[in-house]
Design a protein around this motif. Structure first.
Motif, PDB file in Angstrom:
ATOM      1  N   SER A  64      -2.622  -2.714  -4.191  1.00 23.07           N
ATOM      2  CA  SER A  64      -3.396  -2.865  -2.959  1.00 23.07           C
ATOM      3  C   SER A  64      -4.168  -1.589  -2.634  1.00 23.07           C
ATOM      4  O   SER A  64      -3.840  -0.491  -3.099  1.00 23.07           O
ATOM      5  CB  SER A  64      -2.466  -3.207  -1.796  1.00 23.07           C
ATOM      6  OG  SER A  64      -1.650  -2.089  -1.471  1.00 23.07           O
ATOM      7  N   ASP A  65      -5.209  -1.746  -1.778  1.00 24.57           N
ATOM      8  CA  ASP A  65      -5.975  -0.592  -1.329  1.00 24.57           C
ATOM      9  C   ASP A  65      -5.091   0.388  -0.568  1.00 24.57           C
ATOM     10  O   ASP A  65      -5.279   1.611  -0.653  1.00 24.57           O
ATOM     11  CB  ASP A  65      -7.135  -1.034  -0.431  1.00 24.57           C
ATOM     12  CG  ASP A  65      -8.234  -1.732  -1.214  1.00 24.57           C
ATOM     13  OD1 ASP A  65      -8.163  -1.755  -2.456  1.00 24.57           O
ATOM     14  OD2 ASP A  65      -9.168  -2.258  -0.573  1.00 24.57           O
ATOM     15  N   GLY A  66      -4.115  -0.144   0.188  1.00 25.99           N
ATOM     16  CA  GLY A  66      -3.220   0.727   0.945  1.00 25.99           C
ATOM     17  C   GLY A  66      -2.409   1.636   0.047  1.00 25.99           C
ATOM     18  O   GLY A  66      -2.236   2.829   0.340  1.00 25.99           O
ATOM     19  N   VAL A  67      -1.922   1.096  -1.053  1.00 19.61           N
ATOM     20  CA  VAL A  67      -1.150   1.901  -2.009  1.00 19.61           C
ATOM     21  C   VAL A  67      -2.063   2.917  -2.689  1.00 19.61           C
ATOM     22  O   VAL A  67      -1.680   4.074  -2.890  1.00 19.61           O
ATOM     23  CB  VAL A  67      -0.454   1.000  -3.047  1.00 19.61           C
ATOM     24  CG1 VAL A  67       0.133   1.836  -4.185  1.00 19.61           C
ATOM     25  CG2 VAL A  67       0.642   0.177  -2.385  1.00 19.61           C
ATOM     26  N   ASP A  69      -4.746   4.266  -1.454  1.00 20.63           N
ATOM     27  CA  ASP A  69      -5.028   5.320  -0.475  1.00 20.63           C
ATOM     28  C   ASP A  69      -3.852   6.281  -0.360  1.00 20.63           C
ATOM     29  O   ASP A  69      -4.032   7.507  -0.293  1.00 20.63           O
ATOM     30  CB  ASP A  69      -5.332   4.711   0.891  1.00 20.63           C
ATOM     31  CG  ASP A  69      -6.732   4.128   0.969  1.00 20.63           C
ATOM     32  OD1 ASP A  69      -7.574   4.503   0.134  1.00 20.63           O
ATOM     33  OD2 ASP A  69      -6.974   3.292   1.858  1.00 20.63           O
ATOM     34  N   ALA A  70      -2.631   5.734  -0.309  1.00 22.86           N
ATOM     35  CA  ALA A  70      -1.440   6.581  -0.200  1.00 22.86           C
ATOM     36  C   ALA A  70      -1.277   7.438  -1.444  1.00 22.86           C
ATOM     37  O   ALA A  70      -0.908   8.620  -1.360  1.00 22.86           O
ATOM     38  CB  ALA A  70      -0.200   5.708   0.008  1.00 22.86           C
ATOM     39  N   TYR A  86     -10.065   4.137  -7.702  1.00 27.87           N
ATOM     40  CA  TYR A  86     -10.402   2.767  -7.330  1.00 27.87           C
ATOM     41  C   TYR A  86     -11.118   2.044  -8.470  1.00 27.87           C
ATOM     42  O   TYR A  86     -10.885   0.850  -8.714  1.00 27.87           O
ATOM     43  CB  TYR A  86     -11.262   2.753  -6.066  1.00 27.87           C
ATOM     44  CG  TYR A  86     -10.454   2.632  -4.796  1.00 27.87           C
ATOM     45  CD1 TYR A  86     -10.236   1.396  -4.206  1.00 27.87           C
ATOM     46  CD2 TYR A  86      -9.892   3.757  -4.194  1.00 27.87           C
ATOM     47  CE1 TYR A  86      -9.491   1.274  -3.045  1.00 27.87           C
ATOM     48  CE2 TYR A  86      -9.146   3.655  -3.034  1.00 27.87           C
ATOM     49  CZ  TYR A  86      -8.951   2.408  -2.461  1.00 27.87           C
ATOM     50  OH  TYR A  86      -8.205   2.299  -1.311  1.00 27.87           O
TER      51      TYR A  86
END
Length: 301
Positions: A64-67, A69-70, A86
């Motif tokens: 996911s994008d959240g992972v 980003d983290a 990305y």
């Protein structure tokens, strides 16, 4: 291009460069790794060690994008590195037919763009793709890069000229910096298009023929060309200090217009006038005085 290998090497290289002190972590005893441990990155990113281990083994499919980003935050990635991460994730799960599309795309320079480039007779300008091929250039741009254009083995590619032609080490006063940025730009494009045949061929050729390129490629550093100062040594007009602007075209072509400009009243401005006069007089940029090796040369570091 093997996307899993690229993902694994990139994540390891970014993890290895971060010290516990930089990450705000305590250190106890002697450490066996140059940077952070997998478990430490996992903690900083808020994921399990098992999950991060899977990522570092090259599997970004479905992340996911959240992972992402983290992970980018934990690895202290800059904007270009974050974009590259990305791109690697997108390439890990390409849409059906994506490989075929990447091979088939051959961006061409629109006539209006070519007219804009030709319409700047006092400034060297050219159109470049993300593989660092110069697709078209105005007269002064061809005169400035006369040694590259005279060497047909370069095929108008800036990276081939930089690494395979001995004259490039004199032409680029800051050759080491130029070399790092060229490799970094190709690394970014490889993240976007791991199945691009021409890109794969170019990277393979440079890796085989240039020890320096091979070492820099293994660093997994990424760069994008933006504004910068270019210091060049031309065989006809001598040293030049020029501002470079790279303007990306607002379409899906991946092409950019690169323009060099001198400071007003500078010696570089006078030198460009002389070069423009010579170019207009001869009409043949390839006749410029050159230290070029007609065989194309081979770099051995």
């Amino acid at each position: 291009m093997d996307n899993r290998d690229a993902v694994s090497a990139f994540l390891r290289s970014r993890r290895d460069r971060i010290t516990p002190g930089q990450a705000g972590l305590p250190t106890y005893g002697q450490r066996r790794v140059p940077g952070l441990r997998r478990g430490e990155i996992a903690t900083l990113a808020g994921v399990s060690v098992e999950y991060y281990t899977r990522l570092e083994r090259g599997n970004l499919r479905g992340v996911s994008d959240g992972v992402l980003d983290a992970l980018a935050h934990a690895l202290r990635l800059d904007d270009t590195e974050r974009m590259y991460l990305y791109d690697l994730a997108r390439a890990a799960a390409p849409a059906p037919g994506a490989r075929t599309r990447q091979r088939a795309v051959r961006p061409t320079v629109r006539p209006a763009v070519a007219r804009i480039v030709e319409g700047m007779p006092d400034l060297p300008a050219y159109v470049m793709n993300n593989r660092l091929d110069t697709l078209t250039a105005n007269s002064l741009g061809r005169a400035l890069y006369s040694e590259m254009y005279a060497d047909r083995s370069c095929g108008g590619n800036v990276a081939r000229f930089a690494f395979l032609n001995p004259a490039a080490r004199r032409f680029y006063t800051d050759w080491e910096r130029m070399a790092r940025f060229a490799v970094g730009a190709l690394r970014v494009e490889a993240g976007r298009k791991p199945y691009d045949r021409e890109l794969t061929h170019l990277i393979g050729e440079l890796s085989t023929r240039s020890d320096t390129f091979r070492v820099l490629w293994g660093s997994h550093d990424v760069h994008v060309f933006r504004d910068s100062t270019k210091r060049l040594s031309h065989p006809l007009v001598g040293d030049l200090e020029l501002d470079q602007e790279t303007l990306s075209l607002p379409d899906e072509s991946g092409l950019s217009v690169v323009v060099y400009s001198p400071a007003p009243g500078s010696a570089a401005e006078d030198a460009l006038r002389l070069l423009a006069t010579w170019s207009a007089t001869t009409g043949r940029e390839q006749d410029a005085p050159s230290t070029i090796s007609r065989s194309g040369g081979e770099d051995r570091g």
